[in-house]
Enzyme design. Sequence first.
Site, short mmCIF file in Angstrom:
data_model
loop_
_atom_site.label_atom_id
_atom_site.label_comp_id
_atom_site.label_asym_id
_atom_site.label_seq_id
_atom_site.Cartn_x
_atom_site.Cartn_y
_atom_site.Cartn_z
N LYS A 11 20.68 64.22 46.93
CA LYS A 11 19.84 63.02 47.15
C LYS A 11 20.60 61.87 47.81
CE LYS A 11 16.57 63.62 43.35
NZ LYS A 11 15.88 62.95 42.24
N ASP A 23 10.76 58.70 43.27
CA ASP A 23 11.03 58.89 41.83
C ASP A 23 10.67 57.64 41.01
OD1 ASP A 23 12.03 61.52 41.92
OD2 ASP A 23 14.01 60.81 42.50
#
Length: 265
Positions: free
Chosen positions: A47, A83
């Site tokens: 990420k 997220d």
Amino acid sequence: MHNRAFAELGINFRYAAFDIEPGQVREAVEAIRALGLRGVNVTIPHKVTVMDYLDEVDAEARAIGAVNTIVNDGGKLIGYNTDGRGYVRSLTEETGVDLSRQSALLLGAGGAARGVAVALLGAGLASLVITNRTREKAEQLAEHLQAIHPQASITVQPTERINEALVDATLLVQTTSIGMHPNVEASPVSKEALHERLLVSDLIYNPMDTKLLRDAKEKGAHTHQGLGMFIYQGALSFEYWTGQPAPVDAMREAVWDALRSRQQA
Ligand code: ATR
């Protein structure tokens, strides 16, 4: 979850998983363009490193310092992070909480904590206390968040003072791995410190009813489970790729079906 959503809306897309080695992130990103993929999700451990290879990273993903969603806009690759916002959408839609009126206590200062803290402050939370086993990490996170939200009250408390910090808190956000399978009887907070004015939110969804959430319920607190964050981060990614509202109920159903069949296996 995504394939169920594509089927639900009659969109001719397919979602598949690829296992990428750490040394191959650049090639994997180039393949998105070469193969003409509309987009991808990126997960642990890529990420952060993936950001180096994108054409653009949006402001929220930059603030979080991680990308979990890439959109291929005619060959231009743009990174987003769903997220944190997925978490906030789950929390607000499932509990109806008004963030602007909460005093939040955040447990943990890792990647997940950073994502949800950026999104919570972005959604109007005005008061945040951070506590973490490694205090410097809590301080670094607080400094980072304060620079983005100068008006918000952001402080750090040592973990020994967690019970005192809870007295004034109305929202407890648990982002550490304490209580995760197989340590299902572990909790980061003593049951005695929980109270009925609290909304207790645990990011862990394996198990869904963590020791912390079970204790919270017994003390009369409201609770919020971690699975919703997973579903809504997917729903937001889906919306970036398709430009259409995600069929969240169908996505949730697909996740439940998968969890049930795994339990039976
Ligand atoms: P994630 O991306 O899931 O947030 P991470 O970045 O490794 O993962 O962060 C894990 C968080 O859980 C950290 O806040 C970590 O505390 P430290 O910063 O002190 O490492 C916390 N954590 C994990 N295991 C813990 C434990 N047994 N006791 C207390 N905190 C723990």
